[in-house]
Motif scaffolding. Sequence first.
Motif, PDB file in Angstrom:
ATOM      1  N   LYS A  50       0.817  -1.221   0.000  1.00 44.01           N
ATOM      2  CA  LYS A  50       0.000   0.000   0.000  1.00 44.01           C
ATOM      3  C   LYS A  50       0.846   1.265   0.000  1.00 44.01           C
ATOM      4  O   LYS A  50       0.327   2.367  -0.226  1.00 44.01           O
ATOM      5  CB  LYS A  50      -0.920  -0.002   1.227  1.00 44.01           C
ATOM      6  CG  LYS A  50      -1.931  -1.135   1.244  1.00 44.01           C
ATOM      7  CD  LYS A  50      -2.948  -0.968   2.357  1.00 44.01           C
ATOM      8  CE  LYS A  50      -2.312  -1.003   3.728  1.00 44.01           C
ATOM      9  NZ  LYS A  50      -3.304  -0.908   4.820  1.00 44.01           N
ATOM     10  N   ARG A  51       2.157   1.113   0.319  1.00 47.12           N
ATOM     11  CA  ARG A  51       3.087   2.244   0.421  1.00 47.12           C
ATOM     12  C   ARG A  51       2.643   3.229   1.509  1.00 47.12           C
ATOM     13  O   ARG A  51       2.847   4.441   1.401  1.00 47.12           O
ATOM     14  CB  ARG A  51       3.218   2.977  -0.927  1.00 47.12           C
ATOM     15  CG  ARG A  51       3.950   2.164  -1.984  1.00 47.12           C
ATOM     16  CD  ARG A  51       3.997   2.913  -3.303  1.00 47.12           C
ATOM     17  NE  ARG A  51       4.830   2.215  -4.274  1.00 47.12           N
ATOM     18  CZ  ARG A  51       6.117   2.460  -4.473  1.00 47.12           C
ATOM     19  NH1 ARG A  51       6.731   3.381  -3.750  1.00 47.12           N
ATOM     20  NH2 ARG A  51       6.813   1.810  -5.385  1.00 47.12           N
ATOM     21  N   ASP A  52       2.052   2.685   2.537  1.00 48.88           N
ATOM     22  CA  ASP A  52       1.630   3.498   3.668  1.00 48.88           C
ATOM     23  C   ASP A  52       2.577   3.296   4.848  1.00 48.88           C
ATOM     24  O   ASP A  52       3.136   2.206   5.020  1.00 48.88           O
ATOM     25  CB  ASP A  52       0.212   3.103   4.127  1.00 48.88           C
ATOM     26  CG  ASP A  52      -0.855   3.510   3.121  1.00 48.88           C
ATOM     27  OD1 ASP A  52      -0.569   4.410   2.311  1.00 48.88           O
ATOM     28  OD2 ASP A  52      -1.953   2.928   3.157  1.00 48.88           O
ATOM     29  N   VAL A  53       2.741   4.329   5.657  1.00 42.61           N
ATOM     30  CA  VAL A  53       3.499   4.196   6.901  1.00 42.61           C
ATOM     31  C   VAL A  53       2.517   3.716   7.963  1.00 42.61           C
ATOM     32  O   VAL A  53       1.621   4.450   8.389  1.00 42.61           O
ATOM     33  CB  VAL A  53       4.134   5.539   7.324  1.00 42.61           C
ATOM     34  CG1 VAL A  53       4.817   5.384   8.676  1.00 42.61           C
ATOM     35  CG2 VAL A  53       5.129   6.008   6.274  1.00 42.61           C
ATOM     36  N   GLU A  54       2.690   2.463   8.390  1.00 48.24           N
ATOM     37  CA  GLU A  54       1.779   1.871   9.358  1.00 48.24           C
ATOM     38  C   GLU A  54       2.059   2.350  10.779  1.00 48.24           C
ATOM     39  O   GLU A  54       1.137   2.435  11.604  1.00 48.24           O
ATOM     40  CB  GLU A  54       1.892   0.336   9.313  1.00 48.24           C
ATOM     41  CG  GLU A  54       1.435  -0.280   8.003  1.00 48.24           C
ATOM     42  CD  GLU A  54      -0.064  -0.134   7.819  1.00 48.24           C
ATOM     43  OE1 GLU A  54      -0.830  -0.411   8.763  1.00 48.24           O
ATOM     44  OE2 GLU A  54      -0.473   0.302   6.722  1.00 48.24           O
ATOM     45  N   TRP A  55       3.311   2.666  11.057  1.00 51.14           N
ATOM     46  CA  TRP A  55       3.676   3.098  12.405  1.00 51.14           C
ATOM     47  C   TRP A  55       5.041   3.769  12.342  1.00 51.14           C
ATOM     48  O   TRP A  55       5.909   3.401  11.555  1.00 51.14           O
ATOM     49  CB  TRP A  55       3.729   1.893  13.343  1.00 51.14           C
ATOM     50  CG  TRP A  55       4.365   2.184  14.676  1.00 51.14           C
ATOM     51  CD1 TRP A  55       3.804   2.857  15.717  1.00 51.14           C
ATOM     52  CD2 TRP A  55       5.684   1.819  15.099  1.00 51.14           C
ATOM     53  NE1 TRP A  55       4.688   2.930  16.782  1.00 51.14           N
ATOM     54  CE2 TRP A  55       5.852   2.290  16.419  1.00 51.14           C
ATOM     55  CE3 TRP A  55       6.737   1.125  14.491  1.00 51.14           C
ATOM     56  CZ2 TRP A  55       7.028   2.115  17.145  1.00 51.14           C
ATOM     57  CZ3 TRP A  55       7.911   0.940  15.207  1.00 51.14           C
ATOM     58  CH2 TRP A  55       8.042   1.437  16.519  1.00 51.14           C
TER      59      TRP A  55
ATOM     60  N   GLU B 150      10.375  -1.990  23.103  1.00 51.46           N
ATOM     61  CA  GLU B 150       9.315  -1.106  22.624  1.00 51.46           C
ATOM     62  C   GLU B 150       9.185  -1.156  21.106  1.00 51.46           C
ATOM     63  O   GLU B 150       8.073  -1.242  20.561  1.00 51.46           O
ATOM     64  CB  GLU B 150       9.583   0.329  23.083  1.00 51.46           C
ATOM     65  CG  GLU B 150       8.495   1.311  22.694  1.00 51.46           C
ATOM     66  CD  GLU B 150       8.709   2.699  23.283  1.00 51.46           C
ATOM     67  OE1 GLU B 150       8.104   3.655  22.764  1.00 51.46           O
ATOM     68  OE2 GLU B 150       9.489   2.822  24.249  1.00 51.46           O
ATOM     69  N   ILE B 151      10.304  -1.122  20.404  1.00 49.96           N
ATOM     70  CA  ILE B 151      10.269  -1.144  18.939  1.00 49.96           C
ATOM     71  C   ILE B 151       9.710  -2.467  18.430  1.00 49.96           C
ATOM     72  O   ILE B 151       8.825  -2.502  17.567  1.00 49.96           O
ATOM     73  CB  ILE B 151      11.669  -0.886  18.354  1.00 49.96           C
ATOM     74  CG1 ILE B 151      12.099   0.557  18.630  1.00 49.96           C
ATOM     75  CG2 ILE B 151      11.676  -1.155  16.843  1.00 49.96           C
ATOM     76  CD1 ILE B 151      13.515   0.870  18.185  1.00 49.96           C
ATOM     77  N   ALA B 152      10.222  -3.574  18.974  1.00 50.62           N
ATOM     78  CA  ALA B 152       9.789  -4.894  18.502  1.00 50.62           C
ATOM     79  C   ALA B 152       8.304  -5.127  18.757  1.00 50.62           C
ATOM     80  O   ALA B 152       7.573  -5.597  17.866  1.00 50.62           O
ATOM     81  CB  ALA B 152      10.623  -5.982  19.181  1.00 50.62           C
ATOM     82  N   ILE B 153       7.827  -4.796  19.946  1.00 50.70           N
ATOM     83  CA  ILE B 153       6.415  -5.008  20.268  1.00 50.70           C
ATOM     84  C   ILE B 153       5.511  -4.130  19.407  1.00 50.70           C
ATOM     85  O   ILE B 153       4.473  -4.574  18.899  1.00 50.70           O
ATOM     86  CB  ILE B 153       6.158  -4.732  21.762  1.00 50.70           C
ATOM     87  CG1 ILE B 153       6.801  -5.812  22.619  1.00 50.70           C
ATOM     88  CG2 ILE B 153       4.664  -4.664  22.045  1.00 50.70           C
ATOM     89  CD1 ILE B 153       6.248  -7.207  22.391  1.00 50.70           C
ATOM     90  N   ASN B 154       5.891  -2.886  19.202  1.00 47.49           N
ATOM     91  CA  ASN B 154       5.082  -1.990  18.372  1.00 47.49           C
ATOM     92  C   ASN B 154       5.029  -2.449  16.926  1.00 47.49           C
ATOM     93  O   ASN B 154       4.005  -2.299  16.250  1.00 47.49           O
ATOM     94  CB  ASN B 154       5.625  -0.563  18.452  1.00 47.49           C
ATOM     95  CG  ASN B 154       5.040   0.232  19.610  1.00 47.49           C
ATOM     96  OD1 ASN B 154       3.895   0.655  19.569  1.00 47.49           O
ATOM     97  ND2 ASN B 154       5.827   0.389  20.658  1.00 47.49           N
ATOM     98  N   ILE B 155       6.134  -2.993  16.430  1.00 45.13           N
ATOM     99  CA  ILE B 155       6.137  -3.522  15.059  1.00 45.13           C
ATOM    100  C   ILE B 155       5.092  -4.617  14.925  1.00 45.13           C
ATOM    101  O   ILE B 155       4.257  -4.612  14.019  1.00 45.13           O
ATOM    102  CB  ILE B 155       7.529  -4.066  14.683  1.00 45.13           C
ATOM    103  CG1 ILE B 155       8.524  -2.923  14.542  1.00 45.13           C
ATOM    104  CG2 ILE B 155       7.453  -4.879  13.394  1.00 45.13           C
ATOM    105  CD1 ILE B 155       9.962  -3.391  14.384  1.00 45.13           C
ATOM    106  N   VAL B 156       5.138  -5.572  15.837  1.00 42.50           N
ATOM    107  CA  VAL B 156       4.224  -6.714  15.770  1.00 42.50           C
ATOM    108  C   VAL B 156       2.772  -6.271  15.903  1.00 42.50           C
ATOM    109  O   VAL B 156       1.889  -6.734  15.162  1.00 42.50           O
ATOM    110  CB  VAL B 156       4.572  -7.736  16.871  1.00 42.50           C
ATOM    111  CG1 VAL B 156       3.562  -8.875  16.868  1.00 42.50           C
ATOM    112  CG2 VAL B 156       5.972  -8.277  16.678  1.00 42.50           C
ATOM    113  N   GLU B 157       2.507  -5.368  16.826  1.00 46.11           N
ATOM    114  CA  GLU B 157       1.132  -4.911  17.028  1.00 46.11           C
ATOM    115  C   GLU B 157       0.582  -4.197  15.797  1.00 46.11           C
ATOM    116  O   GLU B 157      -0.619  -4.235  15.528  1.00 46.11           O
ATOM    117  CB  GLU B 157       1.071  -3.987  18.245  1.00 46.11           C
ATOM    118  CG  GLU B 157       1.266  -4.729  19.568  1.00 46.11           C
ATOM    119  CD  GLU B 157       1.241  -3.801  20.760  1.00 46.11           C
ATOM    120  OE1 GLU B 157       1.315  -2.562  20.543  1.00 46.11           O
ATOM    121  OE2 GLU B 157       1.146  -4.299  21.896  1.00 46.11           O
ATOM    122  N   ASN B 158       1.446  -3.556  15.027  1.00 47.07           N
ATOM    123  CA  ASN B 158       0.995  -2.832  13.839  1.00 47.07           C
ATOM    124  C   ASN B 158       1.031  -3.687  12.574  1.00 47.07           C
ATOM    125  O   ASN B 158       0.630  -3.223  11.504  1.00 47.07           O
ATOM    126  CB  ASN B 158       1.845  -1.576  13.640  1.00 47.07           C
ATOM    127  CG  ASN B 158       1.473  -0.467  14.599  1.00 47.07           C
ATOM    128  OD1 ASN B 158       0.545   0.287  14.357  1.00 47.07           O
ATOM    129  ND2 ASN B 158       2.189  -0.382  15.713  1.00 47.07           N
TER     130      ASN B 158
END
Length: 234
Positions: A125-130, A147-155
């Motif tokens: 989609k070429r969107d910034v998800e987070w 924090e980075i790893a968990i936020n990646i997975v959640e998004n």
Amino acid sequence: VFPITGALIVLIGGIFWFLLPLLTIGSAVDIHDYEKRIAVLYLENRGSEEDLYLSDGLTEEIITRLSRIEKLSVVSRFDVYDYKGKKINLDEIRDDLEADYLLTGSLMKFDEEIKISVELVDLKKRDVEWSTSLEKNMDDIFAIQDEIAINIVENLDITLRLKDKESVMIDPSASVKAYNELLQIGNIHSSSIQDEIERLNNIIEVDNTYADAFGMRSILHLNAMIYDFRIDRN
């Protein structure tokens, strides 16, 4: 008999330590039982050249943490290394690495403070998800990785079990000091194998559970044996 046995143990241990990240990262790809696939590009170091070890180390630790998630496929750090320092072409990364998402960003260190900016991009989609920007002390490096790893997975909107979340939160060492010292050994080489082994001995004294330190020391001992160096064995 004992020298031969010792050499074999060192060889097996060192090889296992070196190959374990590859086995972990490749497992989801082999069985094709994953929901999403992500490429984590090496963070751009915007500080001094001597801080490159930190941006590289943080990138590889994020890759390692994400690779523990069962439903997530992570592109090997050896494959993403080809894109290090190059202009990003989203279509090329999506096609060549067969990735659904891309994590990219930068790091800058000021004395004992570090600033990290990252963004997660949906390649289709070429969107910034987070995205996020963090400014914290070096002592908080493990919390930053969490924090980075968990936020990646959640998004990524994938199935995250409690076991996955717990594994992502496992720190590489019990000591930030030991972790930082090991990163420097891997990127700033001493004048001799003996010097690096001594530095590793000091790291192990700080954290005697640090598997990566033991693995690297095994490799160096093996090199010393191969080239007939005389070193003190502990």
